[in-house]
Design a protein around this motif. Sequence first.
Motif, PDB file in Angstrom:
ATOM      1  N   TYR A 123       0.826  -1.221   0.000  1.00  0.00           N
ATOM      2  CA  TYR A 123       0.000   0.000   0.000  1.00  0.00           C
ATOM      3  C   TYR A 123       0.852   1.258   0.000  1.00  0.00           C
ATOM      4  O   TYR A 123       2.059   1.222   0.199  1.00  0.00           O
ATOM      5  CB  TYR A 123      -0.961  -0.018   1.178  1.00  0.00           C
ATOM      6  N   ARG A 124       0.138   2.356  -0.230  1.00  0.00           N
ATOM      7  CA  ARG A 124       0.754   3.676  -0.096  1.00  0.00           C
ATOM      8  C   ARG A 124      -0.220   4.532   0.690  1.00  0.00           C
ATOM      9  O   ARG A 124      -1.448   4.371   0.614  1.00  0.00           O
ATOM     10  CB  ARG A 124       1.071   4.275  -1.466  1.00  0.00           C
ATOM     11  N   ASP A 125       0.314   5.458   1.463  1.00  0.00           N
ATOM     12  CA  ASP A 125      -0.512   6.370   2.248  1.00  0.00           C
ATOM     13  C   ASP A 125      -0.796   7.650   1.480  1.00  0.00           C
ATOM     14  O   ASP A 125       0.070   8.157   0.754  1.00  0.00           O
ATOM     15  CB  ASP A 125       0.195   6.762   3.545  1.00  0.00           C
ATOM     16  N   ARG A 126      -1.998   8.180   1.668  1.00  0.00           N
ATOM     17  CA  ARG A 126      -2.245   9.572   1.300  1.00  0.00           C
ATOM     18  C   ARG A 126      -1.602  10.474   2.346  1.00  0.00           C
ATOM     19  O   ARG A 126      -1.282  10.036   3.452  1.00  0.00           O
ATOM     20  CB  ARG A 126      -3.754   9.832   1.206  1.00  0.00           C
ATOM     21  N   ALA A 127      -1.434  11.746   1.986  1.00  0.00           N
ATOM     22  CA  ALA A 127      -0.879  12.702   2.937  1.00  0.00           C
ATOM     23  C   ALA A 127      -1.790  12.788   4.158  1.00  0.00           C
ATOM     24  O   ALA A 127      -3.019  12.699   4.045  1.00  0.00           O
ATOM     25  CB  ALA A 127      -0.752  14.079   2.277  1.00  0.00           C
ATOM     26  N   ARG A 128      -1.206  12.952   5.312  1.00  0.00           N
ATOM     27  CA  ARG A 128      -1.985  12.920   6.548  1.00  0.00           C
ATOM     28  C   ARG A 128      -3.093  13.971   6.563  1.00  0.00           C
ATOM     29  O   ARG A 128      -4.178  13.725   7.095  1.00  0.00           O
ATOM     30  CB  ARG A 128      -1.048  13.116   7.752  1.00  0.00           C
ATOM     31  N   ASP A 129      -2.844  15.135   5.959  1.00  0.00           N
ATOM     32  CA  ASP A 129      -3.891  16.171   5.987  1.00  0.00           C
ATOM     33  C   ASP A 129      -5.059  15.848   5.059  1.00  0.00           C
ATOM     34  O   ASP A 129      -6.062  16.567   5.046  1.00  0.00           O
ATOM     35  CB  ASP A 129      -3.308  17.557   5.679  1.00  0.00           C
ATOM     36  N   GLU A 130      -4.964  14.757   4.291  1.00  0.00           N
ATOM     37  CA  GLU A 130      -6.066  14.318   3.447  1.00  0.00           C
ATOM     38  C   GLU A 130      -6.917  13.239   4.121  1.00  0.00           C
ATOM     39  O   GLU A 130      -7.949  12.853   3.579  1.00  0.00           O
ATOM     40  CB  GLU A 130      -5.523  13.753   2.117  1.00  0.00           C
TER      41      GLU A 130
END
Length: 270
Positions: A123-130
């Motif tokens: 997996y990959r994470d979206r930016a935390r503010d998203e």
Amino acid sequence: MSTASAPVEIGRVALLVRDIDRVSDFYETAIGLAPIASDAAVRTLGAGGRVLLELRADPAARPADPHEAGLFHTAFLLPSRADLGAWLVHAAGARVPLQGASDHLVSEAIYLADPEGNGIEIYRDRARDEWPREGGRIRMATDPLDLHALAAEARGPWTGAPEGTVVGHVHLQVGNVPAAEEFYSGQLGFEIVTHYPGAAFFGSGGYHHHLGTNVWNSRGAGRRSDGAAGLAEVQLLAGPEDHDRLAAALGASGGTDPWGTPISVARKPA
């Protein structure tokens, strides 16, 4: 990445395997982990010199029962969406069997299993503010993932797990969610981040989850029996203060969760 600044994160996962050559080859060729050390009984693999996976050989081990407590999946977190797209193109070209793909709002994930049935998430994470929030908690979902759009993001050919790849989280099968909450939150101090029906997710430092627990296949499961292949240990990495707290808590629990899954703690590298 979003998990790197957490006070506690996942270090490595250890698996007891029946055919160490076959399983090791899969993690090298299909997942892209690099061999780090090897002998007849134990092999370690990882990325950028960091050990992420330890394979322990036991040809006499009993195959894991899918309804037992233990591993649901080990989740390898890639540094970027372009990396995940490159891995997807590689998996398609190599005909790696996939089991699913989901947009979890906080992340994009692809699911598969190794040759002995140990679950894997890439997996990959979206930016935390998203990351969406609801009622003060992080909101996750299981929505369809646009694989064509993801593949189009690939940056060059896949040449193996890039430096910065980590075990972002580990998802466990347990017998009872409230008991999992009492252990992982009450005793070990992880925050309860969110719930799904039949599941609870735990994180450190505001991360969406370092540990997941569910009863989807294992409701009512007791302690794991000896001699079974599958999950052998989950290692946590912690700073000095959290390390000492976790070491004391794990010492009091005998070093396992309520279902006999070994949990250890090591100090984060300086």
